[in-house]
Design a protein around this motif. Structure first.
Motif, short mmCIF file in Angstrom:
data_model
loop_
_atom_site.label_atom_id
_atom_site.label_comp_id
_atom_site.label_asym_id
_atom_site.label_seq_id
_atom_site.Cartn_x
_atom_site.Cartn_y
_atom_site.Cartn_z
N CYS A 133 4.27 -2.12 -5.44
CA CYS A 133 4.84 -1.59 -6.70
C CYS A 133 6.30 -1.19 -6.56
O CYS A 133 6.97 -0.93 -7.57
CB CYS A 133 4.03 -0.40 -7.17
N GLY A 134 6.83 -1.12 -5.32
CA GLY A 134 8.21 -0.67 -5.15
C GLY A 134 8.37 0.73 -5.71
O GLY A 134 7.54 1.62 -5.50
N HIS B 32 7.07 -11.92 0.27
CA HIS B 32 7.59 -11.04 1.34
C HIS B 32 6.54 -10.73 2.40
O HIS B 32 6.78 -9.88 3.25
CB HIS B 32 8.09 -9.72 0.73
N ASP C 243 2.17 0.58 -2.20
CA ASP C 243 3.25 -0.09 -1.47
C ASP C 243 3.16 0.39 -0.03
O ASP C 243 2.51 1.41 0.26
CB ASP C 243 4.62 0.29 -2.09
N LEU C 244 3.81 -0.32 0.91
CA LEU C 244 3.86 0.17 2.28
C LEU C 244 5.20 0.80 2.61
O LEU C 244 5.43 1.20 3.75
CB LEU C 244 3.51 -0.96 3.27
N GLY C 245 6.09 0.88 1.65
CA GLY C 245 7.36 1.57 1.84
C GLY C 245 7.28 2.95 1.21
O GLY C 245 7.30 3.08 -0.01
N ARG D 134 7.78 -9.06 -18.76
CA ARG D 134 6.53 -9.19 -18.02
C ARG D 134 5.49 -8.20 -18.53
O ARG D 134 4.30 -8.51 -18.59
CB ARG D 134 6.76 -9.09 -16.50
N ILE E 181 8.63 0.43 -11.20
CA ILE E 181 9.24 0.03 -12.47
C ILE E 181 8.16 -0.48 -13.44
O ILE E 181 8.08 -0.06 -14.59
CB ILE E 181 10.33 -1.06 -12.24
N MET F 166 3.48 -8.19 -8.28
CA MET F 166 4.66 -8.89 -8.80
C MET F 166 5.78 -8.91 -7.76
O MET F 166 6.14 -7.87 -7.20
CB MET F 166 5.18 -8.16 -10.06
N GLU F 167 6.34 -10.08 -7.56
CA GLU F 167 7.51 -10.25 -6.69
C GLU F 167 7.26 -9.72 -5.28
O GLU F 167 8.16 -9.22 -4.63
CB GLU F 167 8.75 -9.55 -7.29
N MET F 168 6.04 -9.81 -4.81
CA MET F 168 5.73 -9.32 -3.47
C MET F 168 5.19 -10.39 -2.54
O MET F 168 5.45 -10.38 -1.34
CB MET F 168 4.71 -8.19 -3.56
N ASN G 191 -1.09 -6.70 7.17
CA ASN G 191 -0.49 -7.95 6.75
C ASN G 191 0.85 -7.62 6.08
O ASN G 191 0.97 -7.64 4.87
CB ASN G 191 -1.46 -8.65 5.79
N ALA G 192 1.82 -7.23 6.92
CA ALA G 192 3.10 -6.76 6.37
C ALA G 192 4.21 -7.10 7.34
O ALA G 192 4.02 -7.10 8.55
CB ALA G 192 3.04 -5.26 6.15
N1 SAH Z 1 6.41 -5.15 -7.70
C1 SAH Z 1 7.64 -4.41 -7.89
C2 SAH Z 1 8.56 -4.42 -6.66
C3 SAH Z 1 8.88 -5.80 -6.09
S1 SAH Z 1 9.90 -5.69 -4.64
C4 SAH Z 1 8.34 -4.98 -9.10
O1 SAH Z 1 8.19 -6.18 -9.36
O2 SAH Z 1 9.05 -4.23 -9.79
C5 SAH Z 1 8.70 -6.05 -3.38
C6 SAH Z 1 7.92 -4.83 -2.92
O3 SAH Z 1 6.84 -5.27 -2.10
C7 SAH Z 1 8.73 -3.82 -2.11
O4 SAH Z 1 8.61 -2.54 -2.66
C8 SAH Z 1 8.07 -3.88 -0.71
O5 SAH Z 1 8.09 -2.63 -0.04
C9 SAH Z 1 6.66 -4.30 -1.08
N2 SAH Z 1 5.90 -4.91 -0.01
C10 SAH Z 1 6.27 -5.90 0.85
N3 SAH Z 1 5.26 -6.21 1.68
C11 SAH Z 1 4.21 -5.41 1.33
C12 SAH Z 1 2.87 -5.27 1.80
N4 SAH Z 1 2.39 -6.03 2.79
N5 SAH Z 1 2.07 -4.35 1.20
C13 SAH Z 1 2.55 -3.59 0.18
N6 SAH Z 1 3.80 -3.69 -0.31
C14 SAH Z 1 4.62 -4.58 0.27
#
Ligand code: SAH
Length: 247
Positions: free
Chosen positions: A67-68, A137, A87-89, A41, A71, A132-134, A8-9
């Motif tokens: 987690c990117g 995406h 993370d998947l990156g 946060r 941070i 967070m913030e994911m 799911n990405a």
């Molecule tokens: N949570 C971190 C980074 C947010 S940026 C923070 O708030 O500091 C969004 C991150 O989500 C990126 O690192 C991206 O690679 C990751 N991401 C996006 N889709 C994803 C998925 N399906 N599984 C895991 N990580 C994912």
């Protein structure tokens, strides 16, 4: 990397972050806004845990999903939590690993695994799950929320953050943040993937959660000041959930 093709990405979305992986720990670089909001946060999560568990992040087992460069993962580890950043990156995780090593944080580790996979392998093993913030995406945010639920111990707490979807959030999070102020890279966000609090609540309830707390993140472009307030959740917001009593 062996990620299921059914993951799911959206790898175009993940590529937006891995391309900038060298920037994760440049506090004035592409991820400056994440560094700037991190203490807010982190404290909110810690306070939420104190009111739920009666104790802070210290000694909690935490999974930080998406987690990117780590941070938040690293900051939670510095507060004494035992953190797994996922993370998947891969380049993002590498940036997190290098940073943790450089500053001597040894209670954080990183894994390149889909959250749904991790939920199968480690169901019911975390006190806290943060994502967070994911969610804005991914193709199917509901499935991520459900996996977060599965990862948690029965008494666990899940903290999610994302961006609301309305004309004000379009103006602030896209026009303002990406084009006028340059707080984040152009094209970082797709308005249609933003998630309203009602939608996030519904995803959470359908997964077995009940809402514990919620707050909004605010920014003043003149003073360059961020703060949290419950006054509104019009743009960026965080929600904390616990497992519903009947689950
Ligand atoms: N949570 C971190 C980074 C947010 S940026 C923070 O708030 O500091 C969004 C991150 O989500 C990126 O690192 C991206 O690679 C990751 N991401 C996006 N889709 C994803 C998925 N399906 N599984 C895991 N990580 C994912």
């Amino acid at each position: 990397m062996t990620i299921s093709t059914k993951a799911n990405a959206d790898f175009d979305e993940i590529g937006k972050f891995t391309r900038l992986a060298d920037e994760w720990w440049n506090k004035n670089g592409a991820f400056k806004s994440l560094h700037d909001i991190n203490p807010l946060r982190l404290n909110w999560i810690d306070d939420t845990l104190k009111s739920h568990f009666g104790s802070s992040l210290a000694h909690k087992k935490v999974a930080d999903i998406g987690c990117g460069g780590g941070i938040l993962s690293c900051a939670m580890a510095v507060r004494g939590a035992d953190v797994l950043g996922v993370d998947l990156g891969e380049e993002n995780l590498k940036a997190g690993e290098i940073h943790a090593q450089r500053v001597g944080i040894d209670n954080v580790s990183f894994a390149c695994v889909a959250v749904e996979e991790l939920a199968k392998e480690q169901a019911g093993s975390f006190d806290v799950v943060t994502c967070m913030e994911m969610l804005e995406h991914v193709p199917d945010p509901q499935a991520i929320v459900r996996a977060c639920f599965e990862l948690l111990k029965p008494n666990g707490i899940c903290v999610l953050s994302t961006i609301n979807r309305n004309p004000k959030s379009y103006l602030f999070a896209i026009v303002g943040a990406e084009y006028v102020l340059g707080l984040v890279d152009k094209g970082t966000h797709d308005f249609h993937k933003f998630i309203t609090p009602a939608e996030l609540d519904r995803m959470a309830i359908e997964s077995g959660f009940e809402r514990f707390d919620m707050t909004g993140l605010h920014y003043n472009p003149i003073t360059k000041h961020y703060w949290l307030s419950n006054a509104n959740v019009d743009v960026n917001y965080m929600m904390a959930f616990k497992k519903a009593d009947n689950t």
